[in-house]
Design an enzyme around this catalytic site. Structure first.
Site, mmCIF file in Angstrom:
data_model
loop_
_atom_site.group_PDB
_atom_site.id
_atom_site.type_symbol
_atom_site.label_atom_id
_atom_site.label_comp_id
_atom_site.label_asym_id
_atom_site.label_seq_id
_atom_site.Cartn_x
_atom_site.Cartn_y
_atom_site.Cartn_z
ATOM 1 N N TYR A 1 0.963 -1.051 0.166
ATOM 2 C CA TYR A 1 -0.252 0.085 -0.137
ATOM 3 C C TYR A 1 0.746 1.402 0.130
ATOM 4 C CZ TYR A 1 0.799 -0.398 5.029
ATOM 5 O OH TYR A 1 1.380 -0.421 6.314
ATOM 6 N N HIS B 1 2.319 -7.398 10.447
ATOM 7 C CA HIS B 1 2.713 -6.952 11.724
ATOM 8 C C HIS B 1 2.575 -8.146 12.748
ATOM 9 C CE1 HIS B 1 2.650 -2.717 10.598
ATOM 10 N NE2 HIS B 1 1.651 -3.133 9.703
ATOM 11 N N HIS C 1 3.489 -6.947 4.051
ATOM 12 C CA HIS C 1 3.977 -7.213 5.389
ATOM 13 C C HIS C 1 2.844 -7.794 6.129
ATOM 14 C CE1 HIS C 1 2.769 -3.069 5.572
ATOM 15 N NE2 HIS C 1 2.648 -3.232 6.833
HETATM 16 FE FE LIG Z 1 1.422 -1.811 7.910
#
Ligand SMILES: [Fe+2]
Length: 240
Positions: free
Chosen positions: A145, A160, A158
């Protein structure tokens, strides 16, 4: 060496002030940090247990879906082992994950990216490590993004990660990236990490051995809490 005390190597972490990552200029501390003694509550609780988790908490493909719905996107398994500084598995530890959907959009009230929400994808999951420290999630591949930094910056895909220790104050946070993503090497946030070795500790390789044929690919992300092989964490635990 299989025991003893291993100091956290703070040189491994990004500096607080990294101007190419613009928000670090405003929030990077200008004075030396203060250390506060931890309180009893911070050191003793809460402690999580398997019984607190729901059946689908580690399955992001279905844990927000309604009816027979499933999240849209490439299906993947993310798994690995949580290890201490000597390579031993760390059991009974809460691992939480959150991520954007396949289009790169978070389900969050402050999210402003124009990619659509997926009605069957919430973007959060959690699990406990087993007796040997192993964990596993099923999810969809998050999309990259854009984010406002300079004119055209994109986060690599990714996930988290948050790892809760045995007490509330023992929480480590990091991000996992995917092998082969060219955006990893173009990201100003990733670029704050001082060493290539540190970056590579966050890149999960494709794991064909755990792939489910005709269903989901697998990525392997082992996490080392400290020591020479430690995974890079975004936050640093005072006194640890
Ligand atoms: Fe993020």
């Amino acid at each position: 060496m299989t025991n003893g005390y291993v100091n956290r190597d703070r040189r491994w972490h990004p500096a607080a002030l990294t101007p190419d990552y613009k928000t670090s200029v405003a929030r990077g501390p200008r004075q030396a940090p203060l250390s506060f003694p931890t309180t009893l509550v911070e050191e003793t609780g809460p402690v999580f247990g398997h019984e607190m988790l729901g059946r689908h908490d580690n399955d992001l493909i279905v844990n927000f879906a309604t009816g027979d719905g499933m999240a849209i996107g490439p299906r993947i398994i993310v798994h690995g082992q949580l290890r201490d500084e000597f390579g031993r598995g760390v059991p009974n530890t809460l691992i939480e994950v959150w991520q954007a959907n396949a289009g790169g959009r978070y389900r969050h009230k402050k999210e402003s990216y124009l990619a659509p929400l997926d009605p069957n994808f919430g973007g959060c999951g959690r699990c406990m490590t087993d007796a040997q420290g192993f964990y596993e999630f099923r999810t969809i591949m998050p999309g990259p993004y854009p984010w406002p930094n300079t004119m055209n910056d994109w986060r690599p895909a990714h996930i988290h990660f948050s790892i809760f220790g045995q007490a509330f104050a023992q929480r480590l946070i990091t991000q996992m990236y995917f092998e082969g993503d060219p955006l990893i090497w173009r990201c100003p946030i990733v670029d704050t990490i001082p060493t290539r070795e540190g970056i590579e500790s966050l890149v999960a390789p494709l794991d064909m051995a755990r792939t489910v044929p005709m269903d989901a690919r697998a990525y392997k992300f082992d996490i080392t809490l400290r020591g020479r092989r430690q995974t890079l964490f975004e936050n640093r635990m005072e006194g640890l």
